[in-house]
Motif scaffolding. Structure first.
Motif, mmCIF file in Angstrom:
data_model
loop_
_atom_site.group_PDB
_atom_site.id
_atom_site.type_symbol
_atom_site.label_atom_id
_atom_site.label_comp_id
_atom_site.label_asym_id
_atom_site.label_seq_id
_atom_site.Cartn_x
_atom_site.Cartn_y
_atom_site.Cartn_z
ATOM 1 N N ARG A 375 0.835 -1.192 0.000
ATOM 2 C CA ARG A 375 0.000 0.000 0.000
ATOM 3 C C ARG A 375 0.868 1.240 0.000
ATOM 4 N N LEU A 376 0.497 2.191 -0.869
ATOM 5 C CA LEU A 376 1.188 3.487 -0.910
ATOM 6 C C LEU A 376 0.239 4.582 -0.448
ATOM 7 N N ASN A 377 0.684 5.391 0.511
ATOM 8 C CA ASN A 377 -0.066 6.591 0.885
ATOM 9 C C ASN A 377 0.495 7.775 0.108
ATOM 10 N N PHE A 378 -0.414 8.592 -0.446
ATOM 11 C CA PHE A 378 0.055 9.734 -1.246
ATOM 12 C C PHE A 378 -0.267 11.085 -0.619
ATOM 13 N N THR A 379 -0.930 11.099 0.561
ATOM 14 C CA THR A 379 -1.332 12.395 1.121
ATOM 15 C C THR A 379 -0.211 13.036 1.938
ATOM 16 N N ARG A 380 0.611 12.206 2.533
ATOM 17 C CA ARG A 380 1.610 12.718 3.468
ATOM 18 C C ARG A 380 2.884 13.216 2.771
ATOM 19 N N PRO A 381 3.454 12.465 1.800
ATOM 20 C CA PRO A 381 4.710 12.900 1.177
ATOM 21 C C PRO A 381 4.494 14.088 0.234
ATOM 22 N N SER A 382 5.556 14.879 0.058
ATOM 23 C CA SER A 382 5.511 15.977 -0.916
ATOM 24 C C SER A 382 5.630 15.395 -2.322
ATOM 25 N N ILE A 383 5.357 16.214 -3.317
ATOM 26 C CA ILE A 383 5.446 15.736 -4.710
ATOM 27 C C ILE A 383 6.887 15.377 -5.040
ATOM 28 N N GLU A 384 7.836 16.128 -4.520
ATOM 29 C CA GLU A 384 9.249 15.794 -4.740
ATOM 30 C C GLU A 384 9.571 14.426 -4.131
ATOM 31 N N GLU A 385 9.077 14.175 -2.913
ATOM 32 C CA GLU A 385 9.313 12.869 -2.273
ATOM 33 C C GLU A 385 8.628 11.748 -3.049
ATOM 34 N N ILE A 386 7.446 12.049 -3.565
ATOM 35 C CA ILE A 386 6.729 11.038 -4.361
ATOM 36 C C ILE A 386 7.570 10.650 -5.571
ATOM 37 N N ASP A 387 8.066 11.642 -6.312
ATOM 38 C CA ASP A 387 8.869 11.352 -7.512
ATOM 39 C C ASP A 387 10.099 10.525 -7.157
ATOM 40 N N ARG A 388 10.810 10.951 -6.132
ATOM 41 C CA ARG A 388 12.040 10.272 -5.757
ATOM 42 C C ARG A 388 11.742 8.870 -5.225
ATOM 43 N N GLY A 389 10.748 8.777 -4.333
ATOM 44 C CA GLY A 389 10.437 7.495 -3.700
ATOM 45 C C GLY A 389 9.922 6.455 -4.682
ATOM 46 N N ILE A 390 9.048 6.869 -5.575
ATOM 47 C CA ILE A 390 8.518 5.905 -6.552
ATOM 48 C C ILE A 390 9.636 5.503 -7.524
ATOM 49 N N GLY A 391 10.539 6.440 -7.813
ATOM 50 C CA GLY A 391 11.710 6.089 -8.616
ATOM 51 C C GLY A 391 12.510 4.973 -7.964
ATOM 52 N N ILE A 392 12.735 5.099 -6.680
ATOM 53 C CA ILE A 392 13.479 4.064 -5.940
ATOM 54 C C ILE A 392 12.724 2.733 -5.974
ATOM 55 N N ILE A 393 11.408 2.801 -5.807
ATOM 56 C CA ILE A 393 10.594 1.568 -5.866
ATOM 57 C C ILE A 393 10.762 0.891 -7.227
ATOM 58 N N GLY A 394 10.754 1.684 -8.303
ATOM 59 C CA GLY A 394 10.952 1.126 -9.650
ATOM 60 C C GLY A 394 12.303 0.430 -9.765
#
Lengths: 424, 424
Positions: A375-394
């Motif tokens: 499960r991924l929560n998208f409300t808490r992280p910033s958009i910059e964190e989302i981009d970086r974090g999902i990149g790492i997941i990939g």
């Protein structure tokens, strides 16, 4: 189960759920973690200035007996009326059923299980669901049973549900999160909601419609709440202000038929007398005089940008490695990694790189299985964190792939079990 | 009781206690009532200006994630530390046991019964006690049993207690309010506390020491809390901020041994995730920077005047009609009318004259008996109301007297039952 072996004490010590694996724990506790794990509101979601103004008003203009004294167990009458009006206006719920203020929807579920379920009774749940609800069921000696999800239909599998209803004794209740499901992000289509309601009628069971995210619609049209077409009074509707005001306030509500409500009020009185009264009055003031609807619209704009960013980032990961459900609202995106990815390797890599997610087994009703889901929560992280974090997941998915047959052969030779789909 | 017939649902619908008689209800709901009924703080007890300042500080200087976000189920770490320090400094409780923040001591008792008692287990209580605790016991299918009080000794009767412990199977816990008892106003002397503790050791049961009024000592020296000499970790100490901060905050705490604490934290998580966080931070700030001890001293001065006024007024009623227990602190005075006074006539007269008290049967563990006892609260009414209201009580007692033997004869002739001591 035999009721004679039932003890509260033993149940409390043996609740299933939340077997958070070490690597997930490690990821969550690192200082610089990008957390997609918990269902927290954004820091920007708290209307500090408005709350300061309302709070000042209470401490200077209100009689302290209104918000600092003991209060009715049912809750603040003004707030209960405002909630009923909002349910009618915003969600087309025009029931005559009464509203009880509870200390978060967590307490709502605890009270409902206490007044409705005997030890050994069965509560049907979506196969992955809110672990707090599962624990509430178990803590009273009742038995949570998972109904398989039909993810393409964004619904519990109706055939499986009817089979369970017709063959399982003592089913008392279905616990469902029909709108923006936790953890899956699915929303049951109207015709499925109606079909489930008809099954509840046929087998005479209660539906607990948990709707803590229900107001946060980002795309498309709202789907009618099950409570809105509940002619029998068999739907208990549970709402929360954790996501649209603040979690710390512990404010939620239950709407239930009169017979249930009498027992619920008694259980509420025994549980904690009443919910925090300052926050009940704060929220009523917010709704009456400080544009609460505007605040909810602001939250929807804020989170819509974040979920769009997360979906765009996820779309950069090949579907051969990861599939996910596009939510229309709420807090979460449910993901599933491909069969040729080793979940433990994946969770290890993202933990090392300080990205936190909630693995599927934590949200599994049985406490195991669904290791390929997270499960991924998208409300808490910033958009910059989302981009970086999902990149790492990939990148982690790519690294956790078992592409070469020789890998499997090697692992067999070395005595390791082969890592295959469904092998764990 | 047979565990097979036990159901939560049926228990919730059949809790005993609170059979508030019609005349008492009538008295409480009149507009101009002088209420000695509920255990409410005085309106002057709420430090509005201090709370406004602290609240402003939170909304302007604090990170919203500290007090508006989800919080640990155990509570705010700073507050838990401050509570442990206060227990050591103010009450000589220097236990290593941990502290759990709960939503009022009502929730504390609910959680303890849930993790400790199985259906059919017995909880011993003072024969008149806090009805919320009795209901909590019943709501889990456990059985509250009254221990007779020795009022002259201001204690449970030790012989009766030992007899019950040695003959009753499945006694799990004693629920006691040793200090400023509710409703009696008694305080157990130290030697009695120690003797009860030794009995708890001998029969290996847990003591729940409920101490919501404990800080409010008006006369004499404090008596050591049972927790202060608990070498076995068998005392669960329950504190509350309802009486020294505000009831609406729903803030209390439990101190218990590690094994119990693990289960209690789990039960707390299931019950409502955590207690209201804004108030936990408010209270910690109050203790750290705004002279909370001075506020408690102010409350003691305020209430000392009121209890003195009430005792002076009661002393104007002849002891042949009314006897009462002189409290050294807390919220209540326990009264007993003489045998030649008809309780129902008395309660009718004061209801007609808009004076409200709590009749003893409401606080009786069994839900009946003790009709000649009633509880007076002295913190809520003003000194003027105390003088006027106790005056009315004195007149009502006089009017409710059955002095003439002919009254009894008449009532017999007319078919009415004779009104004699213990006849109801």
């Amino acid at each position: 189960m035999s009721t004679t072996t039932f003890t509260f004490a033993s149940r409390m010590a043996h609740l299933t759920g939340s077997p958070l694996r070490e690597n997930a724990k490690r990821a969550m506790t690192a200082k610089d973690t990008i957390s997609f794990a918990y269902g927290y509101p954004a820091t920007e979601a708290f209307p500090m200035d408005t709350l300061r103004k309302i709070s000042n008003k209470l401490y200077t203009e209100y009689d302290p007996n209104v918000f600092l004294q003991y209060a009715p167990s049912e809750g603040y009458a003004v707030l209960r009326r405002l909630i009923k009006e909002r349910l009618a206006n915003n969600a087309d719920i025009r029931s005559d059923d009464d509203v009880l203020i509870v200390s978060g929807s967590t307490q709502g579920m605890d009270l409902v299980v206490k007044v409705l379920c005997d030890p050994g009774d069965v509560v049907l749940c979506e196969d992955q669901t809110f672990s707090g609800a599962v624990k509430a069921v178990q803590s009273y000696g009742a038995v949570p049973m998972p109904v398989p999800m039909d993810l393409d239909a964004q619904s519990v599998d109706l055939d499986a549900l009817e089979h369970m209803l017709s063959t399982t004794p003592n089913v008392k209740m279905m616990y469902l999160i029909p709108t923006f499901q936790n953890p899956l992000g699915t929303s049951m289509p109207l015709e499925k909601r109606k079909a489930v309601y008809e099954l509840a009628r046929k087998y005479d069971i209660v539906i607990f419609e948990d709707d803590p995210y229900g107001e946060l619609l980002y795309f498309g049209d709202p789907i009618a709440k099950m409570k809105s077409f509940d002619t029998d009074g068999r739907v208990i509707y549970s709402g929360s202000f954790s996501k649209v005001l603040a979690p710390s306030t512990r404010l939620g509500f239950l709407m239930a038929n009169d017979e249930l409500m009498r027992k619920l009020v008694l259980a509420k009185q025994v549980a904690d007398s009443h919910s925090n009264y300052y926050w009940q009055v704060m929220l009523a003031e917010f709704m009456l005089h400080y544009d609460f609807e505007g605040h909810v619209e602001y939250l929807k704009r804020l989170y819509r940008e974040r979920v769009k960013a997360m979906m765009a980032a996820l779309d950069r990961i090949p579907q051969t490695m990861l599939r996910y459900i596009r939510p229309t609202g709420g807090y979460f995106i449910g993901c599933r990694m491909a069969d040729d990815i080793d979940p433990d390797t994946f969770y290890d890599i993202i933990a090392d790189r300080h990205v936190a997610v909630i693995p599927g087994d934590v949200m599994s009703v049985t406490g195991h299985g669904y290791e390929r889901d997270f499960r991924l929560n998208f409300t808490r992280p910033s958009i910059e964190e989302i981009d970086r974090g999902i990149g790492i997941i990939g990148e982690a998915l790519e690294q956790a792939r078992i592409t070469e047959p020789s890998d499997i052969e090697n692992s067999c030779r070395s005595g390791r079990e082969p890592v295959l789909a469904g092998a764990r």
